[in-house]
Write a protein that holds these residues in place. Structure first.
Motif: not given
Length: 96
Positions: A49-51, A53
């Motif tokens: 996931e590209c976040t 966090q």
């Protein structure tokens, strides 16, 4: 029979399209070492996931393995923002 062959070929392609080929994800960050104090700006690839966090979780461990402490993730971006950061990151461009 020809229709069956066509379906056999298309089903995997439809599955890939439905799940979406994940675009590349990168993060730019700042890190430090103590005694003596050293700072660096870098760019790293992020898996999954590209976040911010997710980038923080991955970079904390990667950097710590070489004695660096992650200060902060400045942001996440795709291929479009990669080249413009290359010179600024220098030796730390895609190193971690």
């Amino acid at each position: 029979m020809r229709a069956m062959k066509t379906l056999t070929f298309l089903i995997p392609l439809l599955f890939l399209t439905a799940t979406g080929a994940q675009a590349a994800c990168y993060a730019d960050y700042k890190a430090k070492q103590d005694n003596p104090l050293r700072l660096h700006y870098g760019v790293a690839e992020v898996n999954g996931e590209c976040t911010p966090q997710r980038a923080t979780a991955q970079l904390t461990d990667r950097l710590a393995a070489d004695g660096w402490t992650l200060l902060n993730v400045l942001g996440v971006f795709d291929d479009a923002g990669l080249e413009e950061r290359k010179d600024s990151a220098g030796d730390y461009f895609l190193r971690y």
